[in-house]
Design a protein around this motif. Structure first.
Motif, PDB file in Angstrom:
ATOM      1  N   LEU A  87     -17.514  17.814 -62.205  1.00  0.00           N
ATOM      2  CA  LEU A  87     -17.279  16.636 -61.370  1.00  0.00           C
ATOM      3  C   LEU A  87     -18.464  16.234 -60.507  1.00  0.00           C
ATOM      4  O   LEU A  87     -18.471  15.145 -59.940  1.00  0.00           O
ATOM      5  CB  LEU A  87     -16.075  16.877 -60.452  1.00  0.00           C
ATOM      6  CG  LEU A  87     -14.703  16.981 -61.113  1.00  0.00           C
ATOM      7  CD1 LEU A  87     -13.640  17.297 -60.073  1.00  0.00           C
ATOM      8  CD2 LEU A  87     -14.358  15.688 -61.846  1.00  0.00           C
ATOM      9  N   ILE A  88     -19.461  17.089 -60.422  1.00  0.00           N
ATOM     10  CA  ILE A  88     -20.516  16.856 -59.438  1.00  0.00           C
ATOM     11  C   ILE A  88     -21.281  15.570 -59.715  1.00  0.00           C
ATOM     12  O   ILE A  88     -21.593  14.813 -58.792  1.00  0.00           O
ATOM     13  CB  ILE A  88     -21.467  18.072 -59.353  1.00  0.00           C
ATOM     14  CG1 ILE A  88     -22.426  17.904 -58.168  1.00  0.00           C
ATOM     15  CG2 ILE A  88     -22.213  18.301 -60.660  1.00  0.00           C
ATOM     16  CD1 ILE A  88     -23.197  19.172 -57.853  1.00  0.00           C
ATOM     17  N   SER A  89     -21.572  15.254 -60.986  1.00  0.00           N
ATOM     18  CA  SER A  89     -22.314  14.027 -61.273  1.00  0.00           C
ATOM     19  C   SER A  89     -21.472  12.795 -60.955  1.00  0.00           C
ATOM     20  O   SER A  89     -21.986  11.783 -60.472  1.00  0.00           O
ATOM     21  CB  SER A  89     -22.782  14.005 -62.725  1.00  0.00           C
ATOM     22  OG  SER A  89     -21.687  14.088 -63.605  1.00  0.00           O
ATOM     23  N   SER A  90     -20.163  12.876 -61.214  1.00  0.00           N
ATOM     24  CA  SER A  90     -19.270  11.765 -60.899  1.00  0.00           C
ATOM     25  C   SER A  90     -19.183  11.540 -59.396  1.00  0.00           C
ATOM     26  O   SER A  90     -19.176  10.390 -58.927  1.00  0.00           O
ATOM     27  CB  SER A  90     -17.877  12.034 -61.466  1.00  0.00           C
ATOM     28  OG  SER A  90     -16.953  11.060 -61.031  1.00  0.00           O
ATOM     29  N   GLU A  91     -19.116  12.634 -58.630  1.00  0.00           N
ATOM     30  CA  GLU A  91     -19.013  12.512 -57.176  1.00  0.00           C
ATOM     31  C   GLU A  91     -20.320  12.036 -56.557  1.00  0.00           C
ATOM     32  O   GLU A  91     -20.313  11.320 -55.548  1.00  0.00           O
ATOM     33  CB  GLU A  91     -18.598  13.852 -56.560  1.00  0.00           C
ATOM     34  CG  GLU A  91     -17.182  14.272 -56.903  1.00  0.00           C
ATOM     35  CD  GLU A  91     -16.149  13.254 -56.437  1.00  0.00           C
ATOM     36  OE1 GLU A  91     -16.237  12.792 -55.285  1.00  0.00           O
ATOM     37  OE2 GLU A  91     -15.270  12.894 -57.243  1.00  0.00           O
TER      38      GLU A  91
END
Length: 200
Positions: A87-91
């Motif tokens: 999820l880090i790239s989306s966040e």
């Protein structure tokens, strides 16, 4: 083996005991820290705060924001160590509707949310290697693209990062990109002086 020239000492005017955001500066050392942060806050250079967990790096980052010309803009905290790898790239960059299963609407990332203000990249040393080039490109070009979108968004943000790691050692061990360290700490050079925009 690393050998670094320390260079000349920089004298700092202490100023009176005071409070800078939530940072209370009464002792000589803290008054010197407050003066340094106030001075750095007036420019838009990236700042790297180094220190052990619990030493108040987020408090210092918020104090920089409050003392800066961007004080009326948002202060967005993005913890690079608290995000799951999926999820880090989306966040961080955001995602477009339909980009993946469950993406039922456009979602702005932390970089977009910080527009006009300051983004605090906490525990930047935990950022996965595969995302470091994407963050570097976003910081250098001041633009980014949401996952699943062809639209490019521009950024007008101030970057303050923090770590409890020695990023110079991480670079030496191949766990952190030297060019990203340079971007976060603009006066850093791998073979020369210890003159840099990081605050220990």
């Amino acid at each position: 083996l690393q050998i670094r020239a320390l260079g000349a000492q920089d004298e700092v005017e202490l100023g009176a005991p005071r409070q800078l955001g939530q940072l209370i500066a009464r002792s000589v050392k803290m008054r010197a820290v407050a003066t340094t942060l106030e001075r750095l806050a007036q420019s838009d250079i990236a700042i790297l705060l180094e220190g052990e967990t619990g030493t108040g790096k987020e408090v210092a980052a918020h104090a920089i924001h409050l003392a800066s010309p961007r004080r009326d803009g948002p202060f967005i905290v993005f913890d690079c160590g608290a995000q799951s790898s999926g999820l880090i790239s989306s966040e961080l960059f955001g995602h477009a509707k339909g980009a993946f299963t469950g993406a039922i609407a456009d979602h702005p990332g932390a970089l977009q949310a910080a527009e006009g203000g300051t983004i605090f990249l906490d525990e930047i040393g935990e950022l996965p290697m595969d995302l470091q080039p994407l963050l570097l490109r976003a910081l250098e070009s001041k633009v980014s693209r949401q996952i699943g979108s062809t639209k490019v968004s521009s950024h007008n943000i101030r970057v303050v990062a923090a770590t409890n790691r020695n990023l110079r050692e991480e670079v030496h061990c191949g766990r952190f990109r030297e060019d990203l360290l340079y971007r976060l700490c603009l006066l850093y050079t791998s073979d020369a002086a210890d003159e840099r925009s990081s605050v220990d």
